[in-house]
Design a protein around this motif. Structure first.
Motif, PDB file in Angstrom:
ATOM      1  N   ALA A 200      40.604 -85.473  83.972  1.00 31.81           N
ATOM      2  CA  ALA A 200      40.143 -86.374  81.758  1.00 31.81           C
ATOM      3  C   ALA A 200      41.799 -86.619  81.519  1.00 31.81           C
ATOM      4  O   ALA A 200      41.792 -88.256  81.540  1.00 31.81           O
ATOM      5  CB  ALA A 200      39.952 -85.539  81.164  1.00 31.81           C
ATOM      6  N   VAL A 201      42.645 -86.170  82.014  1.00 29.82           N
ATOM      7  CA  VAL A 201      44.168 -86.332  81.501  1.00 29.82           C
ATOM      8  C   VAL A 201      44.767 -87.747  81.887  1.00 29.82           C
ATOM      9  O   VAL A 201      45.488 -88.938  81.518  1.00 29.82           O
ATOM     10  CB  VAL A 201      44.649 -85.352  81.894  1.00 29.82           C
ATOM     11  CG1 VAL A 201      46.552 -85.764  81.134  1.00 29.82           C
ATOM     12  CG2 VAL A 201      44.119 -84.081  80.627  1.00 29.82           C
ATOM     13  N   LYS A 202      44.299 -87.630  83.605  1.00 29.04           N
ATOM     14  CA  LYS A 202      44.163 -89.178  84.054  1.00 29.04           C
ATOM     15  C   LYS A 202      43.449 -90.001  83.912  1.00 29.04           C
ATOM     16  O   LYS A 202      44.685 -91.195  83.913  1.00 29.04           O
ATOM     17  CB  LYS A 202      44.230 -88.428  85.641  1.00 29.04           C
ATOM     18  CG  LYS A 202      44.532 -89.570  86.732  1.00 29.04           C
ATOM     19  CD  LYS A 202      44.857 -89.026  88.545  1.00 29.04           C
ATOM     20  CE  LYS A 202      45.589 -90.535  89.474  1.00 29.04           C
ATOM     21  NZ  LYS A 202      46.064 -90.387  89.339  1.00 29.04           N
ATOM     22  N   ASP A 203      43.029 -90.106  83.638  1.00 29.73           N
ATOM     23  CA  ASP A 203      42.032 -90.928  83.389  1.00 29.73           C
ATOM     24  C   ASP A 203      42.198 -91.732  81.565  1.00 29.73           C
ATOM     25  O   ASP A 203      42.033 -93.151  81.629  1.00 29.73           O
ATOM     26  CB  ASP A 203      39.842 -90.667  82.952  1.00 29.73           C
ATOM     27  CG  ASP A 203      39.783 -90.379  84.493  1.00 29.73           C
ATOM     28  OD1 ASP A 203      39.702 -90.638  85.396  1.00 29.73           O
ATOM     29  OD2 ASP A 203      38.329 -90.283  84.236  1.00 29.73           O
ATOM     30  N   LEU A 204      42.335 -90.351  80.990  1.00 32.97           N
ATOM     31  CA  LEU A 204      43.470 -91.147  79.910  1.00 32.97           C
ATOM     32  C   LEU A 204      44.831 -91.989  80.091  1.00 32.97           C
ATOM     33  O   LEU A 204      44.345 -92.245  79.009  1.00 32.97           O
ATOM     34  CB  LEU A 204      43.203 -89.156  78.901  1.00 32.97           C
ATOM     35  CG  LEU A 204      44.241 -89.833  77.631  1.00 32.97           C
ATOM     36  CD1 LEU A 204      42.995 -89.830  76.183  1.00 32.97           C
ATOM     37  CD2 LEU A 204      44.153 -87.817  77.217  1.00 32.97           C
ATOM     38  N   GLY A 205      45.442 -91.427  81.296  1.00 35.53           N
ATOM     39  CA  GLY A 205      46.789 -92.039  81.350  1.00 35.53           C
ATOM     40  C   GLY A 205      46.193 -93.075  81.639  1.00 35.53           C
ATOM     41  O   GLY A 205      46.896 -94.023  81.010  1.00 35.53           O
ATOM     42  N   ARG A 206      45.164 -93.314  82.852  1.00 33.45           N
ATOM     43  CA  ARG A 206      45.129 -95.280  82.806  1.00 33.45           C
ATOM     44  C   ARG A 206      44.719 -95.422  81.413  1.00 33.45           C
ATOM     45  O   ARG A 206      45.128 -96.993  81.552  1.00 33.45           O
ATOM     46  CB  ARG A 206      43.576 -94.440  84.035  1.00 33.45           C
ATOM     47  CG  ARG A 206      43.601 -95.739  84.610  1.00 33.45           C
ATOM     48  CD  ARG A 206      42.168 -95.761  85.508  1.00 33.45           C
ATOM     49  NE  ARG A 206      42.242 -97.341  85.876  1.00 33.45           N
ATOM     50  CZ  ARG A 206      40.672 -97.415  86.491  1.00 33.45           C
ATOM     51  NH1 ARG A 206      40.050 -97.172  86.699  1.00 33.45           N
ATOM     52  NH2 ARG A 206      40.752 -98.737  87.068  1.00 33.45           N
TER      53      ARG A 206
ATOM     54  N   LEU B  29      47.354 -96.728  79.981  1.00 35.60           N
ATOM     55  CA  LEU B  29      48.665 -97.348  81.261  1.00 35.60           C
ATOM     56  C   LEU B  29      47.851 -99.106  81.100  1.00 35.60           C
ATOM     57  O   LEU B  29      48.939-100.164  80.404  1.00 35.60           O
ATOM     58  CB  LEU B  29      48.451 -97.256  82.322  1.00 35.60           C
ATOM     59  CG  LEU B  29      49.370 -97.914  83.335  1.00 35.60           C
ATOM     60  CD1 LEU B  29      50.863 -96.450  82.580  1.00 35.60           C
ATOM     61  CD2 LEU B  29      49.400 -96.296  84.333  1.00 35.60           C
ATOM     62  N   THR B  30      46.816 -98.845  80.988  1.00 32.11           N
ATOM     63  CA  THR B  30      46.640-100.612  80.383  1.00 32.11           C
ATOM     64  C   THR B  30      46.106-101.141  79.300  1.00 32.11           C
ATOM     65  O   THR B  30      45.621-102.065  79.099  1.00 32.11           O
ATOM     66  CB  THR B  30      44.776-100.561  81.598  1.00 32.11           C
ATOM     67  OG1 THR B  30      43.667-100.140  80.963  1.00 32.11           O
ATOM     68  CG2 THR B  30      44.881 -99.826  83.153  1.00 32.11           C
ATOM     69  N   GLY B  31      46.069-100.545  78.160  1.00 31.59           N
ATOM     70  CA  GLY B  31      45.793-100.639  77.386  1.00 31.59           C
ATOM     71  C   GLY B  31      44.117-101.017  76.503  1.00 31.59           C
ATOM     72  O   GLY B  31      44.209-101.280  75.478  1.00 31.59           O
ATOM     73  N   SER B  32      43.615-100.266  77.576  1.00 31.45           N
ATOM     74  CA  SER B  32      42.160-100.862  76.797  1.00 31.45           C
ATOM     75  C   SER B  32      41.723 -99.781  75.824  1.00 31.45           C
ATOM     76  O   SER B  32      41.048-100.500  75.617  1.00 31.45           O
ATOM     77  CB  SER B  32      41.068-100.448  78.310  1.00 31.45           C
ATOM     78  OG  SER B  32      41.709-101.560  79.768  1.00 31.45           O
ATOM     79  N   LEU B  33      42.277 -98.272  76.079  1.00 30.13           N
ATOM     80  CA  LEU B  33      41.667 -97.112  75.379  1.00 30.13           C
ATOM     81  C   LEU B  33      42.659 -97.987  73.527  1.00 30.13           C
ATOM     82  O   LEU B  33      41.540 -97.930  72.659  1.00 30.13           O
ATOM     83  CB  LEU B  33      42.940 -96.019  75.374  1.00 30.13           C
ATOM     84  CG  LEU B  33      42.151 -95.306  74.303  1.00 30.13           C
ATOM     85  CD1 LEU B  33      40.678 -94.960  73.758  1.00 30.13           C
ATOM     86  CD2 LEU B  33      43.414 -93.917  74.182  1.00 30.13           C
TER      87      LEU B  33
ATOM     88  N   GLN C 223      44.336 -95.163  62.994  1.00 29.17           N
ATOM     89  CA  GLN C 223      43.534 -94.262  63.438  1.00 29.17           C
ATOM     90  C   GLN C 223      42.422 -93.185  63.989  1.00 29.17           C
ATOM     91  O   GLN C 223      42.590 -92.672  63.385  1.00 29.17           O
ATOM     92  CB  GLN C 223      45.049 -94.285  64.997  1.00 29.17           C
ATOM     93  CG  GLN C 223      45.744 -95.239  65.011  1.00 29.17           C
ATOM     94  CD  GLN C 223      45.492 -96.569  66.104  1.00 29.17           C
ATOM     95  OE1 GLN C 223      44.516 -96.421  66.726  1.00 29.17           O
ATOM     96  NE2 GLN C 223      45.917 -97.600  66.190  1.00 29.17           N
ATOM     97  N   PRO C 224      41.523 -93.278  64.502  1.00 31.54           N
ATOM     98  CA  PRO C 224      40.236 -92.971  65.022  1.00 31.54           C
ATOM     99  C   PRO C 224      41.490 -91.108  65.708  1.00 31.54           C
ATOM    100  O   PRO C 224      42.171 -92.009  66.291  1.00 31.54           O
ATOM    101  CB  PRO C 224      39.406 -93.157  65.740  1.00 31.54           C
ATOM    102  CG  PRO C 224      40.125 -94.054  66.309  1.00 31.54           C
ATOM    103  CD  PRO C 224      41.567 -95.269  66.114  1.00 31.54           C
ATOM    104  N   SER C 225      40.802 -89.887  65.191  1.00 38.32           N
ATOM    105  CA  SER C 225      41.300 -89.249  65.974  1.00 38.32           C
ATOM    106  C   SER C 225      41.069 -88.809  67.280  1.00 38.32           C
ATOM    107  O   SER C 225      42.548 -88.302  68.052  1.00 38.32           O
ATOM    108  CB  SER C 225      41.211 -88.148  65.406  1.00 38.32           C
ATOM    109  OG  SER C 225      39.711 -87.813  65.814  1.00 38.32           O
ATOM    110  N   TYR C 226      40.399 -89.401  67.957  1.00 38.21           N
ATOM    111  CA  TYR C 226      40.495 -89.608  69.728  1.00 38.21           C
ATOM    112  C   TYR C 226      41.835 -90.021  69.550  1.00 38.21           C
ATOM    113  O   TYR C 226      42.004 -90.216  70.816  1.00 38.21           O
ATOM    114  CB  TYR C 226      38.795 -89.587  70.309  1.00 38.21           C
ATOM    115  CG  TYR C 226      38.731 -91.090  70.235  1.00 38.21           C
ATOM    116  CD1 TYR C 226      39.093 -92.254  70.531  1.00 38.21           C
ATOM    117  CD2 TYR C 226      37.981 -90.919  68.905  1.00 38.21           C
ATOM    118  CE1 TYR C 226      38.311 -93.377  70.102  1.00 38.21           C
ATOM    119  CE2 TYR C 226      37.015 -92.315  68.560  1.00 38.21           C
ATOM    120  CZ  TYR C 226      37.273 -93.308  69.016  1.00 38.21           C
ATOM    121  OH  TYR C 226      37.156 -94.944  68.919  1.00 38.21           O
ATOM    122  N   ALA C 227      42.137 -91.284  69.445  1.00 38.19           N
ATOM    123  CA  ALA C 227      42.959 -92.502  69.934  1.00 38.19           C
ATOM    124  C   ALA C 227      44.438 -91.703  69.716  1.00 38.19           C
ATOM    125  O   ALA C 227      45.450 -91.380  70.405  1.00 38.19           O
ATOM    126  CB  ALA C 227      43.359 -93.706  69.606  1.00 38.19           C
TER     127      ALA C 227
END
Length: 346
Positions: free
Chosen positions: A3-9, A12-16, A109-113
């Motif tokens: 989950a952390v790796k996906d989060l970092g990706r 990294l890409t700016g999608s989130l 910003q929402p809490s998950y961001a």
């Protein structure tokens, strides 16, 4: 950990951030692409907190006139849609901390961001690297993925999905598309700006049915073009120059009712680097070395003659590196009016 790796990706890409950060800028590790004027920033430039590509381009990268354009590779090859560049420990810390402050202190910003940004920051501040490896700043650099902003919709731009990682000085980054002279050469390929391929015709733009039309390109217009890509950052100083040389001209008359000279439509480069031969008085009934004969009138309209140049591309780089890259093409069209030959009966 996944989950952390996906989060970092995502970060990294700016999608989130693009999805959930409302009016905030792109994620801290998304980088823009350098230009002939130097570094180019991404769409966010908040006091230098957003990372930038440090690759610079010089040479034939700008507009060279109406009709000019970029080379198109022959085949399915494309330059990298993403790559990895080094970033010093101090600069990496500044960007991560700056983006973290922007997001967690933004009430929009929402809490998950905010949580996602916090998890990413913790990895480098208090986790694996301990205060961004500042105590090892002279021993290596972080390597961060970079996306070509002109290909953000291309799935290939998301293949550089490794989180920022540390590489000791002298070690080779263990990823594909880490910046090397060849990677720089391939990126420079995309920046080659080629001249308009409008050919000189005789008769000029208006010709007659069954009359050979001569076509040629002057050697002064079609000569080698080159672009140099360079990266000088964090102790890494590499460069590469990509050069394109015209080798042939392909004529496509714009109608099946035509013949080309030679029959293949491919006019080769002459010894003096010109293509074809200028028309001269007394040659009206000769077969041109490069040209067209239209067999039918264009009526009230015109035919779209397409002239495409094939370019041989190679590169040389720092450290004595070098090699060939795929041939490229660039073509434009021009209007040709074809009239019936008028006869007079006496």
């Amino acid at each position: 950990m996944h989950a952390v790796k996906d989060l970092g990706r995502w970060l990294l890409t700016g999608s989130l951030v693009a999805v959930c950060a409302l009016q905030a800028g792109p994620a801290f590790a998304t980088r823009g692409h350098g230009t002939s004027d130097g570094d180019v920033k991404t769409s966010s430039d908040r006091s230098g907190k957003t990372l930038e590509s440090r690759i610079t381009f010089s040479g034939s990268t700008g507009t060279s006139g109406t009709g000019s354009g970029n080379v198109t590779p022959v085949g399915n090859w494309t330059p990298p849609a993403c790559w990895y560049e080094p970033e010093s420990a101090a600069d990496f810390r500044k960007h991560v901390e700056g983006e973290y402050d922007d997001i967690v202190n933004d009430p929009r910003q929402p809490s998950y961001a905010k949580s996602a940004t916090g998890q990413f920051r913790d990895m480098y501040k208090d986790g694996k690297y301990k205060d961004y490896n500042l105590d090892k700043a002279d021993e290596g650099n972080f390597w961060v993925s970079v996306q070509n902003p002109n290909r953000l919709d291309d799935p290939a731009a998301f293949t550089c999905s490794e989180l920022p990682f540390w590489v000791e000085n002298g070690d080779t980054p263990p990823v594909k598309n880490a910046v090397t002279p060849q990677v720089l050469a391939e990126l420079a390929y995309n920046r080659l700006t080629l001249p308009d391929t409008k050919v000189t015709l005789a008769p000029q733009n208006v010709t007659k049915v069954n009359l050979p039309t001569w076509a040629w390109l002057d050697k002064a217009t079609f000569k080698e073009v080159s672009v140099t890509a360079a990266l000088d950052v964090a102790g890494l100083n590499i460069s590469a120059t990509t050069t394109a040389k015209p080798v042939s001209l392909k004529l496509e008359p714009g109608t099946a009712d035509a013949e080309t000279f030679p029959a293949s439509g491919e006019c080769q480069l002459n010894d003096d680097d010109s293509i074809g031969a200028p028309f001269a008085k007394g040659k009206a009934h000769e077969t041109p070395p490069c040209g067209i004969k239209y067999l039918r009138s264009s009526g009230k309209g015109t035919y779209q003659l397409r002239a495409t140049i094939t370019w041989d591309v190679n590169w040389t780089g720092s450290g004595g590196a070098g090699g060939d890259l795929p041939d490229g093409t660039f073509g434009t069209t021009q209007d040709v009016t074809v009239q019936e030959i008028q006869s007079v009966n006496r």
